[in-house]
Design a protein around this motif. Structure first.
Motif, PDB file in Angstrom:
ATOM      1  N   VAL A  28       0.870  -1.168   0.000  1.00 29.84           N
ATOM      2  CA  VAL A  28       0.000   0.000   0.000  1.00 29.84           C
ATOM      3  C   VAL A  28       0.910   1.221   0.000  1.00 29.84           C
ATOM      4  O   VAL A  28       1.778   1.350   0.858  1.00 29.84           O
ATOM      5  CB  VAL A  28      -0.933   0.019   1.231  1.00 29.84           C
ATOM      6  N   PHE A  29       0.710   2.094  -0.972  1.00 25.69           N
ATOM      7  CA  PHE A  29       1.501   3.304  -1.130  1.00 25.69           C
ATOM      8  C   PHE A  29       0.623   4.485  -0.708  1.00 25.69           C
ATOM      9  O   PHE A  29      -0.325   4.835  -1.418  1.00 25.69           O
ATOM     10  CB  PHE A  29       1.959   3.461  -2.579  1.00 25.69           C
ATOM     11  N   VAL A  30       0.927   5.058   0.451  1.00 28.22           N
ATOM     12  CA  VAL A  30       0.105   6.129   1.019  1.00 28.22           C
ATOM     13  C   VAL A  30       0.709   7.481   0.651  1.00 28.22           C
ATOM     14  O   VAL A  30       1.894   7.733   0.879  1.00 28.22           O
ATOM     15  CB  VAL A  30      -0.011   5.991   2.553  1.00 28.22           C
ATOM     16  N   THR A  31      -0.134   8.343   0.097  1.00 25.35           N
ATOM     17  CA  THR A  31       0.250   9.708  -0.246  1.00 25.35           C
ATOM     18  C   THR A  31       0.643  10.457   1.022  1.00 25.35           C
ATOM     19  O   THR A  31       0.215  10.100   2.118  1.00 25.35           O
ATOM     20  CB  THR A  31      -0.964  10.409  -0.905  1.00 25.35           C
ATOM     21  N   GLY A  32       1.411  11.521   0.889  1.00 19.68           N
ATOM     22  CA  GLY A  32       1.774  12.337   2.044  1.00 19.68           C
ATOM     23  C   GLY A  32       0.557  12.721   2.863  1.00 19.68           C
ATOM     24  O   GLY A  32      -0.322  13.441   2.383  1.00 19.68           O
ATOM     25  N   VAL A  33       0.481  12.203   4.077  1.00 17.54           N
ATOM     26  CA  VAL A  33      -0.671  12.433   4.955  1.00 17.54           C
ATOM     27  C   VAL A  33      -0.467  13.752   5.698  1.00 17.54           C
ATOM     28  O   VAL A  33       0.623  14.041   6.196  1.00 17.54           O
ATOM     29  CB  VAL A  33      -0.854  11.259   5.940  1.00 17.54           C
ATOM     30  N   VAL A 123       4.118  19.208   9.457  1.00 13.41           N
ATOM     31  CA  VAL A 123       4.589  17.848   9.178  1.00 13.41           C
ATOM     32  C   VAL A 123       3.681  17.195   8.138  1.00 13.41           C
ATOM     33  O   VAL A 123       2.483  17.474   8.073  1.00 13.41           O
ATOM     34  CB  VAL A 123       4.629  17.004  10.475  1.00 13.41           C
ATOM     35  N   SER A 124       4.282  16.324   7.340  1.00 14.31           N
ATOM     36  CA  SER A 124       3.561  15.471   6.398  1.00 14.31           C
ATOM     37  C   SER A 124       4.338  14.161   6.316  1.00 14.31           C
ATOM     38  O   SER A 124       5.569  14.169   6.363  1.00 14.31           O
ATOM     39  CB  SER A 124       3.492  16.143   5.024  1.00 14.31           C
ATOM     40  N   ILE A 125       3.612  13.053   6.228  1.00  8.53           N
ATOM     41  CA  ILE A 125       4.269  11.738   6.212  1.00  8.53           C
ATOM     42  C   ILE A 125       3.650  10.878   5.126  1.00  8.53           C
ATOM     43  O   ILE A 125       2.425  10.734   5.059  1.00  8.53           O
ATOM     44  CB  ILE A 125       4.124  11.020   7.574  1.00  8.53           C
ATOM     45  N   ASP A 126       4.495  10.258   4.277  1.00 10.12           N
ATOM     46  CA  ASP A 126       3.997   9.241   3.358  1.00 10.12           C
ATOM     47  C   ASP A 126       4.490   7.886   3.827  1.00 10.12           C
ATOM     48  O   ASP A 126       5.351   7.791   4.706  1.00 10.12           O
ATOM     49  CB  ASP A 126       4.350   9.547   1.899  1.00 10.12           C
ATOM     50  N   CYS A 127       3.926   6.836   3.268  1.00 13.99           N
ATOM     51  CA  CYS A 127       4.180   5.493   3.809  1.00 13.99           C
ATOM     52  C   CYS A 127       4.051   4.435   2.726  1.00 13.99           C
ATOM     53  O   CYS A 127       3.196   4.543   1.845  1.00 13.99           O
ATOM     54  CB  CYS A 127       3.165   5.227   4.918  1.00 13.99           C
ATOM     55  N   ILE A 128       4.885   3.434   2.835  1.00 16.78           N
ATOM     56  CA  ILE A 128       4.702   2.187   2.089  1.00 16.78           C
ATOM     57  C   ILE A 128       4.527   1.095   3.145  1.00 16.78           C
ATOM     58  O   ILE A 128       5.351   0.991   4.070  1.00 16.78           O
ATOM     59  CB  ILE A 128       5.913   1.866   1.192  1.00 16.78           C
ATOM     60  N   ALA A 129       3.458   0.323   3.017  1.00 11.42           N
ATOM     61  CA  ALA A 129       3.174  -0.742   3.975  1.00 11.42           C
ATOM     62  C   ALA A 129       2.863  -2.045   3.232  1.00 11.42           C
ATOM     63  O   ALA A 129       2.385  -2.015   2.103  1.00 11.42           O
ATOM     64  CB  ALA A 129       1.993  -0.362   4.871  1.00 11.42           C
ATOM     65  N   GLU A 130       3.132  -3.150   3.882  1.00 12.60           N
ATOM     66  CA  GLU A 130       2.712  -4.437   3.331  1.00 12.60           C
ATOM     67  C   GLU A 130       1.192  -4.478   3.342  1.00 12.60           C
ATOM     68  O   GLU A 130       0.560  -4.052   4.314  1.00 12.60           O
ATOM     69  CB  GLU A 130       3.249  -5.587   4.179  1.00 12.60           C
ATOM     70  N   ALA A 131       0.626  -4.993   2.262  1.00 13.84           N
ATOM     71  CA  ALA A 131      -0.841  -5.078   2.153  1.00 13.84           C
ATOM     72  C   ALA A 131      -1.363  -6.187   3.056  1.00 13.84           C
ATOM     73  O   ALA A 131      -0.653  -7.045   3.486  1.00 13.84           O
ATOM     74  CB  ALA A 131      -1.247  -5.330   0.717  1.00 13.84           C
TER      75      ALA A 131
END
Length: 131
Positions: A28-33, A123-131
């Motif tokens: 899962v590729f999460v945009t800058g939150v 602050v802004s955070i993006d993320c890559i997570a295992e699905a």
């Protein structure tokens, strides 16, 4: 390879041509939150000037997006953090680490960004997570 668009009704909708996340290839590729609080763009609020409150809101939004994708923070493998003031790194790190079990931190890069997408964002955070 399938591609699934992810948007959480618990997180402020994006105003740009972007989704909250994309699920593909087992990740899962999460945009800058961002630290917006509220599910409606027109009534969303920001804790202006409060870095810790903004970190908590970003992480709450991140959790909602990851849950919508069927995963969670404990499956995060990589995060990129943008801070507007790197002198507050220790404050950021102390707050960020509370969201993970000791030893289960994702790989991470933290950079200073003089300007984020909204003038009140700290602050802004993006993320890559295992699905």
């Amino acid at each position: 390879m399938t591609r699934e668009i992810i948007n959480s009704s618990r997180v402020t909708p994006m105003r740009s041509a972007v989704n909250h996340a994309v699920k593909s290839g087992g990740f899962v590729f999460v945009t800058g939150v961002t630290p917006f609080r509220g599910a409606e763009r027109m009534t969303a609020t920001i804790d202006k000037g409060d870095l810790v409150a903004q970190i908590h809101q970003v992480m709450k939004n991140m959790q909602a997006i990851l849950e919508e994708a069927g995963t969670s923070l404990d499956r995060a493998v990589k995060m990129n953090i943008a801070l507007t003031d790197m002198s507050r790194y220790a404050e950021f790190d102390a707050t960020f680490r509370t969201y993970f079990a000791e030893g289960n931190f994702p790989a991470r890069q933290t950079t200073e960004s003089a300007r984020l997408a909204h003038p009140d964002f700290l602050v802004s955070i993006d993320c890559i997570a295992e699905a």
